[in-house]
Design a protein around this motif. Structure first.
Motif, PDB file in Angstrom:
ATOM      1  N   LEU A 252       0.832  -1.246  -0.020  1.00  0.00           N
ATOM      2  CA  LEU A 252      -0.235  -0.007  -0.084  1.00  0.00           C
ATOM      3  C   LEU A 252       0.960   1.252   0.022  1.00  0.00           C
ATOM      4  O   LEU A 252       0.462   2.318  -0.678  1.00  0.00           O
ATOM      5  CB  LEU A 252      -1.012   0.043   1.234  1.00  0.00           C
ATOM      6  CG  LEU A 252      -2.302  -1.050   1.155  1.00  0.00           C
ATOM      7  CD1 LEU A 252      -2.655  -1.043   2.448  1.00  0.00           C
ATOM      8  CD2 LEU A 252      -2.972  -0.869  -0.012  1.00  0.00           C
ATOM      9  N   ALA A 253       2.208   1.302   0.768  1.00  0.00           N
ATOM     10  CA  ALA A 253       3.036   2.392   0.550  1.00  0.00           C
ATOM     11  C   ALA A 253       3.440   2.606  -0.613  1.00  0.00           C
ATOM     12  O   ALA A 253       3.651   3.924  -1.131  1.00  0.00           O
ATOM     13  CB  ALA A 253       4.062   2.150   1.707  1.00  0.00           C
ATOM     14  N   VAL A 254       3.746   1.480  -1.584  1.00  0.00           N
ATOM     15  CA  VAL A 254       4.225   1.573  -2.816  1.00  0.00           C
ATOM     16  C   VAL A 254       3.175   2.332  -3.721  1.00  0.00           C
ATOM     17  O   VAL A 254       3.507   3.063  -4.417  1.00  0.00           O
ATOM     18  CB  VAL A 254       4.847   0.468  -3.269  1.00  0.00           C
ATOM     19  CG1 VAL A 254       5.319   0.377  -4.879  1.00  0.00           C
ATOM     20  CG2 VAL A 254       6.112  -0.333  -2.662  1.00  0.00           C
ATOM     21  N   SER A 255       1.897   1.540  -3.518  1.00  0.00           N
ATOM     22  CA  SER A 255       0.757   2.102  -4.344  1.00  0.00           C
ATOM     23  C   SER A 255       0.575   3.449  -4.072  1.00  0.00           C
ATOM     24  O   SER A 255       0.391   4.433  -4.959  1.00  0.00           O
ATOM     25  CB  SER A 255      -0.311   1.569  -4.241  1.00  0.00           C
ATOM     26  OG  SER A 255      -1.352   1.999  -4.501  1.00  0.00           O
ATOM     27  N   ALA A 256       0.779   4.324  -2.680  1.00  0.00           N
ATOM     28  CA  ALA A 256       0.316   5.616  -2.411  1.00  0.00           C
ATOM     29  C   ALA A 256       1.468   6.499  -2.932  1.00  0.00           C
ATOM     30  O   ALA A 256       1.201   7.361  -3.604  1.00  0.00           O
ATOM     31  CB  ALA A 256       0.321   5.619  -0.662  1.00  0.00           C
ATOM     32  N   ALA A 257       2.798   5.800  -3.028  1.00  0.00           N
ATOM     33  CA  ALA A 257       3.804   6.824  -3.601  1.00  0.00           C
ATOM     34  C   ALA A 257       3.769   6.934  -4.952  1.00  0.00           C
ATOM     35  O   ALA A 257       3.963   8.050  -5.520  1.00  0.00           O
ATOM     36  CB  ALA A 257       5.181   5.959  -3.192  1.00  0.00           C
ATOM     37  N   GLN A 258       3.356   6.021  -5.906  1.00  0.00           N
ATOM     38  CA  GLN A 258       3.241   5.960  -7.292  1.00  0.00           C
ATOM     39  C   GLN A 258       1.925   6.922  -7.592  1.00  0.00           C
ATOM     40  O   GLN A 258       2.167   7.532  -8.672  1.00  0.00           O
ATOM     41  CB  GLN A 258       3.064   4.582  -7.747  1.00  0.00           C
ATOM     42  CG  GLN A 258       4.258   3.811  -7.632  1.00  0.00           C
ATOM     43  CD  GLN A 258       4.353   2.455  -7.915  1.00  0.00           C
ATOM     44  OE1 GLN A 258       3.098   1.799  -7.796  1.00  0.00           O
ATOM     45  NE2 GLN A 258       5.432   1.764  -8.439  1.00  0.00           N
ATOM     46  N   SER A 259       1.034   6.919  -6.869  1.00  0.00           N
ATOM     47  CA  SER A 259      -0.235   7.814  -7.145  1.00  0.00           C
ATOM     48  C   SER A 259      -0.227   9.302  -6.620  1.00  0.00           C
ATOM     49  O   SER A 259      -0.786  10.174  -7.113  1.00  0.00           O
ATOM     50  CB  SER A 259      -1.607   6.824  -6.721  1.00  0.00           C
ATOM     51  OG  SER A 259      -1.369   6.869  -5.185  1.00  0.00           O
ATOM     52  N   ARG A 260       0.589   9.458  -5.508  1.00  0.00           N
ATOM     53  CA  ARG A 260       0.533  10.777  -5.002  1.00  0.00           C
ATOM     54  C   ARG A 260       1.496  11.791  -5.789  1.00  0.00           C
ATOM     55  O   ARG A 260       2.383  11.537  -6.123  1.00  0.00           O
ATOM     56  CB  ARG A 260       0.797  10.798  -3.395  1.00  0.00           C
ATOM     57  CG  ARG A 260      -0.052   9.923  -2.461  1.00  0.00           C
ATOM     58  CD  ARG A 260       0.483  10.356  -1.115  1.00  0.00           C
ATOM     59  NE  ARG A 260       0.153  11.701  -0.652  1.00  0.00           N
ATOM     60  CZ  ARG A 260       0.848  11.949   0.264  1.00  0.00           C
ATOM     61  NH1 ARG A 260       1.732  11.108   0.869  1.00  0.00           N
ATOM     62  NH2 ARG A 260       0.763  13.338   0.617  1.00  0.00           N
ATOM     63  N   VAL A 261       0.801  12.725  -6.066  1.00  0.00           N
ATOM     64  CA  VAL A 261       1.683  13.829  -6.953  1.00  0.00           C
ATOM     65  C   VAL A 261       2.054  15.127  -5.833  1.00  0.00           C
ATOM     66  O   VAL A 261       1.213  15.583  -5.307  1.00  0.00           O
ATOM     67  CB  VAL A 261       0.944  14.277  -8.218  1.00  0.00           C
ATOM     68  CG1 VAL A 261       1.872  15.440  -8.846  1.00  0.00           C
ATOM     69  CG2 VAL A 261       0.398  13.210  -9.259  1.00  0.00           C
ATOM     70  N   SER A 262       3.317  15.430  -5.969  1.00  0.00           N
ATOM     71  CA  SER A 262       3.714  16.724  -5.031  1.00  0.00           C
ATOM     72  C   SER A 262       3.273  17.996  -5.767  1.00  0.00           C
ATOM     73  O   SER A 262       3.603  18.158  -7.041  1.00  0.00           O
ATOM     74  CB  SER A 262       5.219  16.348  -4.875  1.00  0.00           C
ATOM     75  OG  SER A 262       5.578  17.519  -4.464  1.00  0.00           O
ATOM     76  N   ALA A 263       2.588  18.725  -4.970  1.00  0.00           N
ATOM     77  CA  ALA A 263       2.467  20.255  -5.573  1.00  0.00           C
ATOM     78  C   ALA A 263       3.475  20.867  -5.805  1.00  0.00           C
ATOM     79  O   ALA A 263       3.762  21.761  -6.667  1.00  0.00           O
ATOM     80  CB  ALA A 263       1.351  20.860  -4.777  1.00  0.00           C
ATOM     81  N   ARG A 264       4.729  20.469  -4.931  1.00  0.00           N
ATOM     82  CA  ARG A 264       5.736  21.443  -5.005  1.00  0.00           C
ATOM     83  C   ARG A 264       6.665  20.891  -6.104  1.00  0.00           C
ATOM     84  O   ARG A 264       7.267  21.799  -6.764  1.00  0.00           O
ATOM     85  CB  ARG A 264       6.426  21.052  -3.411  1.00  0.00           C
ATOM     86  CG  ARG A 264       7.905  21.713  -3.703  1.00  0.00           C
ATOM     87  CD  ARG A 264       8.879  21.608  -2.490  1.00  0.00           C
ATOM     88  NE  ARG A 264       8.993  20.088  -2.086  1.00  0.00           N
ATOM     89  CZ  ARG A 264       9.652  19.555  -2.500  1.00  0.00           C
ATOM     90  NH1 ARG A 264      10.876  19.983  -3.330  1.00  0.00           N
ATOM     91  NH2 ARG A 264      10.022  18.083  -2.161  1.00  0.00           N
ATOM     92  N   THR A 265       6.945  19.778  -6.508  1.00  0.00           N
ATOM     93  CA  THR A 265       7.943  19.269  -7.725  1.00  0.00           C
ATOM     94  C   THR A 265       6.981  18.861  -8.898  1.00  0.00           C
ATOM     95  O   THR A 265       7.493  18.747 -10.083  1.00  0.00           O
ATOM     96  CB  THR A 265       8.563  18.054  -7.230  1.00  0.00           C
ATOM     97  OG1 THR A 265       7.742  16.889  -7.144  1.00  0.00           O
ATOM     98  CG2 THR A 265       9.388  18.396  -5.885  1.00  0.00           C
ATOM     99  N   GLY A 266       5.575  18.442  -8.685  1.00  0.00           N
ATOM    100  CA  GLY A 266       4.834  18.291  -9.954  1.00  0.00           C
ATOM    101  C   GLY A 266       5.089  16.702 -10.241  1.00  0.00           C
ATOM    102  O   GLY A 266       4.735  16.295 -11.331  1.00  0.00           O
ATOM    103  N   THR A 267       5.908  16.065  -9.610  1.00  0.00           N
ATOM    104  CA  THR A 267       6.223  14.542  -9.689  1.00  0.00           C
ATOM    105  C   THR A 267       5.629  13.629  -8.715  1.00  0.00           C
ATOM    106  O   THR A 267       5.070  14.095  -7.513  1.00  0.00           O
ATOM    107  CB  THR A 267       7.772  14.501  -9.683  1.00  0.00           C
ATOM    108  OG1 THR A 267       8.298  14.690  -8.456  1.00  0.00           O
ATOM    109  CG2 THR A 267       8.466  14.984 -10.931  1.00  0.00           C
ATOM    110  N   THR A 268       5.256  12.297  -9.061  1.00  0.00           N
ATOM    111  CA  THR A 268       4.704  11.412  -7.931  1.00  0.00           C
ATOM    112  C   THR A 268       5.919  11.338  -6.776  1.00  0.00           C
ATOM    113  O   THR A 268       7.123  11.523  -6.952  1.00  0.00           O
ATOM    114  CB  THR A 268       4.565  10.215  -8.487  1.00  0.00           C
ATOM    115  OG1 THR A 268       5.703   9.739  -9.307  1.00  0.00           O
ATOM    116  CG2 THR A 268       3.355  10.179  -9.644  1.00  0.00           C
ATOM    117  N   LYS A 269       5.262  10.767  -5.830  1.00  0.00           N
ATOM    118  CA  LYS A 269       6.065  10.723  -4.444  1.00  0.00           C
ATOM    119  C   LYS A 269       7.018   9.533  -4.618  1.00  0.00           C
ATOM    120  O   LYS A 269       7.925   9.802  -3.746  1.00  0.00           O
ATOM    121  CB  LYS A 269       5.016  10.522  -3.272  1.00  0.00           C
ATOM    122  CG  LYS A 269       4.252  11.604  -2.811  1.00  0.00           C
ATOM    123  CD  LYS A 269       5.164  12.620  -2.215  1.00  0.00           C
ATOM    124  CE  LYS A 269       4.307  13.776  -1.406  1.00  0.00           C
ATOM    125  NZ  LYS A 269       5.263  14.677  -0.718  1.00  0.00           N
TER     126      LYS A 269
END
Length: 381
Positions: A252-269
């Protein structure tokens, strides 16, 4: 060898949130697991079971825990009893062979060991075991954390005989669900492992027949093979459940990191160095434990002799796996962020479920005392 196919595990996973939300027993899961032959997974083939080794069963339990931790933990109690019976049988003791044959016939076994305030666990009991003419016993007391409460058909229990000529003796026995004097309390309203429905069980003169009295042992630490078998199977299979929780939290951590986008960098977590470190650290912690579990379970299967170091290894495994699961879940929650705080979040449910690991024997104090005794010898002061 496996019994639990991916489709079955997917259905069990899909039901887990509803069971947790409604504080409801996993009846549908149990029916499917029974139909798949899972209740007899560890029963030898010649006695009607699937013949899985303890190593294989531990891997199955971890897979089941990834799908539904509470279902896995509750089924664990039945599987522990079959493991105890098999451990004894493999070493020439057939005193619990009826557990194996009855499990193969569809009976469901539960534990009535834990008692409120009893930190002696297997080495003492607040339940009264009153001897009866003919060799049976009547048990009176209250047991807590009786998983499978809505469905068990056989109950393994123990109590203290204080009146026989050779008293005191701890009496281990089995009773059936229809025995007079059993009251199952409706008191399971916990924050986690809710589907296990581990209600308290009140015993009021519950009679175990003479042929179901399996041990009379002196209180305190004991070298009897039954005590070893209980510790070995309980600690290994409980550890497997928490390893499964850790594996699912990492997914679940991997899935969250791959789907969450950082507003600061514009890239996924998953591109963020801090997030990558957290996931890697959780994975490293998780990876270290499977070899330990497989080594211990493999030695049980192979009838290996670790002498007086067995208990140190067993309690240490349980302590490390339950603490590690909490750490991995914590890291996963940190990666997932505020979404994990929702009641609908699977990771939030794992966060609650994993807390139960601290309540299973052996607790922190007992673990450290056991390891200290193994290294330093007993404290005689």
């Amino acid at each position: 060898m496996t019994i639990l196919d991916d489709a079955l595990l997917a259905r069990i996973h899909d039901r887990a949130a509803g069971y947790d939300r409604d504080n409801r027993f996993f009846s549908e899961d149990l029916a499917e697991l029974r139909a798949a032959g899972y209740l007899a997974a560890h029963v030898p083939v010649e006695l009607g079971g699937a013949g899985l080794t303890l190593v294989e069963l531990a891997h199955e339990q971890a897979r089941l825990a990834k799908a539904a931790p509470a279902t896995a933990l509750a089924v664990n109690m039945h599987l522990v009893w079959t493991g105890i019976a098999k451990t004894l049988r493999d070493r020439g003791d057939d005193s619990l062979e009826f557990v194996l044959t009855e499990a193969a016939a569809g009976e469901l076994f539960a534990f009535a060991i834990s008692e409120a305030g009893n930190d002696l666990v297997l080495f003492g009991s607040t339940t009264d075991a009153r001897p009866l003419p003919g060799g049976g016993y009547a048990f009176t007391g209250t047991k807590i954390f009786t998983s499978l409460s809505p469905a068990w058909t056989r109950l393994g229990l123990f109590g203290l005989d204080t009146i026989s000529d050779d008293a005191p003796k701890l009496v281990h026995a089995f009773v059936t669900r229809d025995a007079a004097g059993i009251t199952i309390l409706d008191d399971w309203d916990t924050i986690g492992m809710r589907a296990s429905q581990s209600n308290s069980t009140r015993l009021d003169g519950v009679v175990a027949a003479a042929d179901r009295i399996v041990r009379r042992l002196p209180p305190g630490p004991n070298a009897d093979p039954l005590i070893f078998a209980i510790f070995a199977n309980f600690e290994i299979l409980v550890s497997a459940v928490y390893l499964g929780i850790g594996e699912r939290a990492l997914e679940l951590a991997v899935s969250a990191a791959q789907s969450r986008v950082s507003a600061r960098t514009g890239t996924t977590k998953d591109r963020d160095p801090a997030t990558r470190w957290k996931i890697a650290d959780a994975a490293l912690a998780q990876d270290a434990l499977w070899p330990q579990l497989e080594s211990l379970a493999g030695d049980i299967d192979a009838l290996a002799d670790r002498g007086d170091q067995w208990f140190r290894a067993l309690v240490g495994l349980k302590w490390r796996t339950t603490r590690n699961a909490r750490y991995v879940v914590d890291q996963a929650v940190s990666v997932a962020g505020g979404a994990a705080f929702s009641t609908s979040s699977e990771l939030g449910r794992l966060y609650r479920d994993v807390l139960a690991g601290g309540f299973h024997p052996s607790n922190d104090d007992s673990v450290h005392a056991t390891v200290a005794n193994a290294i330093l010898g007993p404290d005689t002061d």
